[in-house]
Design an enzyme around this catalytic site. Sequence first.
Site, PDB file in Angstrom:
ATOM      1  N   LYS A   1       0.813  -1.216   0.000  1.00  0.00           N
ATOM      2  CA  LYS A   1       0.000   0.000   0.000  1.00  0.00           C
ATOM      3  C   LYS A   1       0.852   1.274   0.000  1.00  0.00           C
ATOM      4  O   LYS A   1       0.562   2.219  -0.723  1.00  0.00           O
ATOM      5  CB  LYS A   1      -0.918   0.003   1.231  1.00  0.00           C
ATOM      6  CG  LYS A   1      -2.390  -0.119   0.877  1.00  0.00           C
ATOM      7  CD  LYS A   1      -3.241  -0.116   2.140  1.00  0.00           C
ATOM      8  CE  LYS A   1      -4.623   0.431   1.855  1.00  0.00           C
ATOM      9  NZ  LYS A   1      -5.598   0.173   2.904  1.00  0.00           N
TER      10      LYS A   1
ATOM     11  N   GLY B   1     -10.212  -1.495  11.716  1.00  0.00           N
ATOM     12  CA  GLY B   1     -10.963  -0.444  12.397  1.00  0.00           C
ATOM     13  C   GLY B   1     -10.507  -0.181  13.824  1.00  0.00           C
ATOM     14  O   GLY B   1     -10.924   0.789  14.446  1.00  0.00           O
TER      15      GLY B   1
ATOM     16  N   GLU C   1      -4.821  10.680   8.711  1.00  0.00           N
ATOM     17  CA  GLU C   1      -5.307  10.728   7.334  1.00  0.00           C
ATOM     18  C   GLU C   1      -6.525  11.630   7.291  1.00  0.00           C
ATOM     19  O   GLU C   1      -7.239  11.771   8.280  1.00  0.00           O
ATOM     20  CB  GLU C   1      -5.751   9.323   6.892  1.00  0.00           C
ATOM     21  CG  GLU C   1      -4.863   8.696   5.863  1.00  0.00           C
ATOM     22  CD  GLU C   1      -5.392   7.354   5.400  1.00  0.00           C
ATOM     23  OE1 GLU C   1      -6.599   7.092   5.573  1.00  0.00           O
ATOM     24  OE2 GLU C   1      -4.599   6.571   4.896  1.00  0.00           O
TER      25      GLU C   1
ATOM     26  N   ILE D   1     -12.766  10.895   5.246  1.00  0.00           N
ATOM     27  CA  ILE D   1     -13.717  11.130   4.161  1.00  0.00           C
ATOM     28  C   ILE D   1     -15.076  10.605   4.585  1.00  0.00           C
ATOM     29  O   ILE D   1     -15.236   9.422   4.857  1.00  0.00           O
ATOM     30  CB  ILE D   1     -13.234  10.447   2.859  1.00  0.00           C
ATOM     31  CG1 ILE D   1     -11.887  11.073   2.471  1.00  0.00           C
ATOM     32  CG2 ILE D   1     -14.248  10.609   1.749  1.00  0.00           C
ATOM     33  CD1 ILE D   1     -11.085  10.242   1.526  1.00  0.00           C
TER      34      ILE D   1
ATOM     35  N   GLU E   1      -5.801   1.734  -3.356  1.00  0.00           N
ATOM     36  CA  GLU E   1      -4.869   0.647  -3.661  1.00  0.00           C
ATOM     37  C   GLU E   1      -5.217   0.034  -4.991  1.00  0.00           C
ATOM     38  O   GLU E   1      -6.275   0.296  -5.565  1.00  0.00           O
ATOM     39  CB  GLU E   1      -4.923  -0.432  -2.560  1.00  0.00           C
ATOM     40  CG  GLU E   1      -6.289  -1.082  -2.403  1.00  0.00           C
ATOM     41  CD  GLU E   1      -6.261  -2.240  -1.419  1.00  0.00           C
ATOM     42  OE1 GLU E   1      -5.311  -3.035  -1.472  1.00  0.00           O
ATOM     43  OE2 GLU E   1      -7.188  -2.351  -0.594  1.00  0.00           O
TER      44      GLU E   1
ATOM     45  N   ASN F   1      -5.587  -3.666  -7.052  1.00  0.00           N
ATOM     46  CA  ASN F   1      -5.643  -5.125  -7.000  1.00  0.00           C
ATOM     47  C   ASN F   1      -5.081  -5.669  -8.298  1.00  0.00           C
ATOM     48  O   ASN F   1      -5.640  -5.444  -9.362  1.00  0.00           O
ATOM     49  CB  ASN F   1      -7.081  -5.592  -6.809  1.00  0.00           C
ATOM     50  CG  ASN F   1      -7.635  -5.132  -5.484  1.00  0.00           C
ATOM     51  OD1 ASN F   1      -6.988  -5.258  -4.451  1.00  0.00           O
ATOM     52  ND2 ASN F   1      -8.821  -4.565  -5.509  1.00  0.00           N
TER      53      ASN F   1
ATOM     54  N   ARG G   1      -5.021  -8.318 -10.096  1.00  0.00           N
ATOM     55  CA  ARG G   1      -5.622  -9.612 -10.425  1.00  0.00           C
ATOM     56  C   ARG G   1      -7.001  -9.369 -11.018  1.00  0.00           C
ATOM     57  O   ARG G   1      -7.493  -8.247 -11.000  1.00  0.00           O
ATOM     58  CB  ARG G   1      -5.780 -10.436  -9.155  1.00  0.00           C
ATOM     59  CG  ARG G   1      -6.527  -9.644  -8.071  1.00  0.00           C
ATOM     60  CD  ARG G   1      -6.939 -10.480  -6.909  1.00  0.00           C
ATOM     61  NE  ARG G   1      -7.224  -9.693  -5.712  1.00  0.00           N
ATOM     62  CZ  ARG G   1      -8.362  -9.070  -5.434  1.00  0.00           C
ATOM     63  NH1 ARG G   1      -9.352  -9.119  -6.309  1.00  0.00           N
ATOM     64  NH2 ARG G   1      -8.529  -8.385  -4.329  1.00  0.00           N
TER      65      ARG G   1
ATOM     66  N   VAL H   1     -13.586 -10.524  -8.260  1.00  0.00           N
ATOM     67  CA  VAL H   1     -14.882 -11.201  -8.151  1.00  0.00           C
ATOM     68  C   VAL H   1     -15.931 -10.494  -9.016  1.00  0.00           C
ATOM     69  O   VAL H   1     -16.711 -11.123  -9.720  1.00  0.00           O
ATOM     70  CB  VAL H   1     -15.365 -11.227  -6.684  1.00  0.00           C
ATOM     71  CG1 VAL H   1     -16.743 -11.859  -6.575  1.00  0.00           C
ATOM     72  CG2 VAL H   1     -14.370 -11.953  -5.793  1.00  0.00           C
TER      73      VAL H   1
ATOM     74  N   ARG I   1     -23.535 -10.866  -4.733  1.00  0.00           N
ATOM     75  CA  ARG I   1     -22.783 -12.044  -4.299  1.00  0.00           C
ATOM     76  C   ARG I   1     -23.685 -12.887  -3.420  1.00  0.00           C
ATOM     77  O   ARG I   1     -24.177 -12.408  -2.385  1.00  0.00           O
ATOM     78  CB  ARG I   1     -21.553 -11.635  -3.500  1.00  0.00           C
ATOM     79  CG  ARG I   1     -20.604 -10.780  -4.293  1.00  0.00           C
ATOM     80  CD  ARG I   1     -19.297 -10.630  -3.545  1.00  0.00           C
ATOM     81  NE  ARG I   1     -18.456  -9.647  -4.192  1.00  0.00           N
ATOM     82  CZ  ARG I   1     -17.167  -9.473  -3.916  1.00  0.00           C
ATOM     83  NH1 ARG I   1     -16.600 -10.230  -2.987  1.00  0.00           N
ATOM     84  NH2 ARG I   1     -16.466  -8.568  -4.549  1.00  0.00           N
TER      85      ARG I   1
END
Lengths: 446, 446, 167, 167
Positions: A115, A163, A198, A201, A284, A286, A288, A291, A334
């Site tokens: 990250k 969290g 940070e 948001i 970030e 991914n 790959r 899903v 899903r």
Amino acid sequence: MKKVLIANRGEIALRILRTARELGVKTVVVHSEADAESLPVLLADEAICIGPPSPAESYLNIPNILSAAIVSGADAIHPGYGFLAENAAFAEMVADHGIAFIGPTPENMKLLGDKATARKIAREAGVPVVPGTDELASVEEAKEAAQEIGYPVILKASAGGGGRGMRVVHTEEELERAVLQAQEEARAAFGNPAVYIEKYIEEPKHVEVQVIGDGKKVLHLFERDCSIQRRHQKLLEEAPSLLPDEVRKGLLQSAVRLAEHVGYVSAGTLEFLVDREGNYYFIEMNTRIQVEHPVTEMITGLDLIRMQFLVAGGEPLKLRQKDVEQRGHAIEVRINAEDPEKNFRPAIGQIETLHWPGGPGVRVDSHLYAGYKVPPYYDSLLGKLIVWDEDRPRAIQRMRRALFETVLEGPGLRTTIPFHKKVLDNAFFRRGAVYTNFVARRMGGD
Amino acid sequence: MKKVLIANRGEIALRILRTARELGVKTVVVHSEADAESLPVLLADEAICIGPPSPAESYLNIPNILSAAIVSGADAIHPGYGFLAENAAFAEMVADHGIAFIGPTPENMKLLGDKATARKIAREAGVPVVPGTDELASVEEAKEAAQEIGYPVILKASAGGGGRGMRVVHTEEELERAVLQAQEEARAAFGNPAVYIEKYIEEPKHVEVQVIGDGKKVLHLFERDCSIQRRHQKLLEEAPSLLPDEVRKGLLQSAVRLAEHVGYVSAGTLEFLVDREGNYYFIEMNTRIQVEHPVTEMITGLDLIRMQFLVAGGEPLKLRQKDVEQRGHAIEVRINAEDPEKNFRPAIGQIETLHWPGGPGVRVDSHLYAGYKVPPYYDSLLGKLIVWDEDRPRAIQRMRRALFETVLEGPGLRTTIPFHKKVLDNAFFRRGAVYTNFVARRMGGD
Amino acid sequence: MKIREIREILRAMEATGASELTLETPDYKIQIKRGGTETPVRVVEAVANPAPAAAPPPPPAPAEAAPPEPEAKAEQAPASEHEDDCPNCVVVKAPIVGTFYRRPAPDAEPFVKEGDRVEKGQVLCIIEAMKLFNEIESEVSGIVRKILVEDGAPVEYGQPLFLIEPT
Amino acid sequence: MKIREIREILRAMEATGASELTLETPDYKIQIKRGGTETPVRVVEAVANPAPAAAPPPPPAPAEAAPPEPEAKAEQAPASEHEDDCPNCVVVKAPIVGTFYRRPAPDAEPFVKEGDRVEKGQVLCIIEAMKLFNEIESEVSGIVRKILVEDGAPVEYGQPLFLIEPT
């Protein structure tokens, strides 16, 4: 490419197998002992058992997977998502054995997998990231940083996650106490008091951009909104997002710029948070297939897995950006073996009655069959139901209709279908008022 | 429109029910005693039994169907295809009861339902029909006609049908004898010696144009190639056709012209024969939705049944011709309960194992469910499998893959799936060399 | 299943003097016994999956064109299948995926032959995986009753290699 | 599964001398033993599928949101259902679809009441279909045991209307 080894299981193994068959590429499906009767195994040209049920000893067992590729004569490996998909060392070993890895290069993964490094690259590429600091040395430093970033800010534990140790601060008056408390919590929770700041948001949308590259050029295939999440688990995804045109345009261009910056190869996804004012921040990437890739396939008419195969086979992308067109609206839900009434706890069992919906604009990606026993060792995804229609309101109606037709029953089995029905009926969802804490706020979830 | 009565059964009843649900229109499914456990009945908001299994006493039982509409308070009736779909008297009675008929006007049906009248209208609209004569009074007249039409010609019995009494004549020398023989055969077969002459079209393609009208304007939704037939029964359909662009354009324009000529309302199909030179001839118009409508839906992204509902509700078509875009290629196969090894004789039974394919570009329209007993009183259509992909070769690959995944088994049950697999593997089919006698010529059929 | 059908079955059993009937279909399972005072309880197992006879172990090359017939496949039971040949034997299974070799070198003698006596810890074969030659040792002392894999063949995880009868 | 159906099975078992019966469907499992001093009846409703086995005759308004549970629906058997109430009765069924009326006019007396004696050919009710009033006559002479439909209700083809016990 003549024969591909599919180093995964479940619906994504089946998804890859389908495209391989259509391309005339033979399939070798490796599997654990628990998956010997799974649909991808039953449909494969060859199946090789690589270990006991435990993922660490099977789907993460690099030596056995590579041996399986060698003894079966596979000339390519598709890792799917999860398991070894983003393991740069594995991708390197595959390449060392002269086998094509259907995915990004090990360099891509190394640059984007971490990250912090990814944030650095984003900044280099001129792509906005969530403003923030490194570890804070003092309360004074925290005050200066918060001043610069602008309130509200969020304090996060450097060693943290999930969290814990997080704390939202709205004014400078609260800051000192908050830093001390956060450090204390971080020490208690992770044995490391380091925290950083940070920008906080509020009510962000989670929007991600699908890209595909061939090492020379990168195309974006538009974006997906994946704001419907529960505890950072995506549950429902749609494409396109409802962002204003100018925001979308900036977002898509930023994504392409970042991916081009690292010479990205294969399919990848750049995740962004978008605030209420339309500011977007890269989080970030991914590296790959994901899903939720089918919603992008539905609106673009492209087969992402096929594109991955072709790029891995050394074919440059023939498509130009202007050839990539979007049409209509797609939604994916899903279907997990989880009980939404009981805090989404796993509720797996044998599939006794199975009836999927059909008709126009309905797609089912599932490895289930009637009589299949869902093994308890892996994730709870039973399948994905995807619909397409001319616009979002119609797509919602179609999804409601499709879920109405679906029957998925067995002793002990519960699914997320009732939850999805409620989301689709929710007035806020229907008018597009979605953000990452939608489920907690509007669905009485957490 | 609040409640629709679906006056049909099987997959088309389900197809209509799906769109009605998506539109928020309640459904009343009428059914025979044999269909009490059918999927459309189980999914309907209301179901009303209208008679014993025999179609004449149930699905063709106009009084009971109208009574069902009245007692259930339905404000619209969708007739599907077959049964009462093209019965102008029924459409009139429905309208007389203040119920919307989801289909063309009775006038449309009367003008186009009769082949001879339809030919006349086509000529009026300047649309080419197969050149031919009325009943021939003499051999001399036959000679003159054949001269004008051009050899080869075909002699047909006026009272005939099913190929009997037909005779192809290649030269004038053969004609006299052929006329006499044909008359003799016609007398023997039908008790009526009258024959007529038509141009003989060798290896024609069966291409049909999908249109939709609202009474004011007519749009074409491109065409379908339905040349893969066995004894005039369509088995596999695809869209678009492989006709050269200029031929396609003329064909589409002709179809719109003809439909506009009669102020056509709702969905309809104009069937054409296209010869090897690209000449096309109008044969007839089907004034209803057709079995193969999904291939058109797949390439246009439009929902034809939804358009039928909207037009029947009095909404003018918002779409303009230039908004109707085609994309990619779609293929449909009809899965019938017939044994292709035994001359396609019916082979119905109970559905014991049912597994449909999924994944990208695959659509299933079927009323089957595991455990369903196929009643022996109706047609043998078990379902339709439709695929879409970027181009025809890929669509063929996808259909092969989809059929590979399909399992449809039960005691005594046989399906046309093995036949379709052979067609898809056939080199002539794969390069698009299809025409109405393809099955007889290339598949060893008849 | 309809009541009428049950009644018919019962009547037919009576008429023909049948004393016991079991019928299993995808939808239901019915078991009926008639007459006698003894009524042995027989509990029926889950009905959804009337798994039929065992299929042979699939890998490494099942028929290419075979359609999926999940319901027709029973649990793989390679071990018990081979145990049938020698009920007292210990099954030596492949612990890794690779290529099975019976000899230390192409021109060497095999490590063991059928009928040989082996001691616990003795090397039975080599499995080559990623250029590494892994010696597989016997877990028991006994007689090699059967060698189940061809020299040079690929083996998957858990694949039975040898049957050894402990002595 | 309804009590009525269980009763029917029990009766049939008694009649045919069956001693034990086990029936398992996706919806329920029933196990019955007869003879001896105890006759335990055990019905297990499957948890996964709480839908009742036999659905009432569907029209005109089944639950809107019910998902398709084809396997959960038993055959409709309205006739036999009503026969239970009066095993000797003749069931008069609707020969057409329409609205059922018990009276020739709104202010008139009903054609028949429960307990009335009717003669073969006597009008029992009217079914209105498309503005036509169709008189339904009794096929037998006997006593009206039960009137199964409300005045003014819609009826479907084959729906039982009256139970008449022939005399």
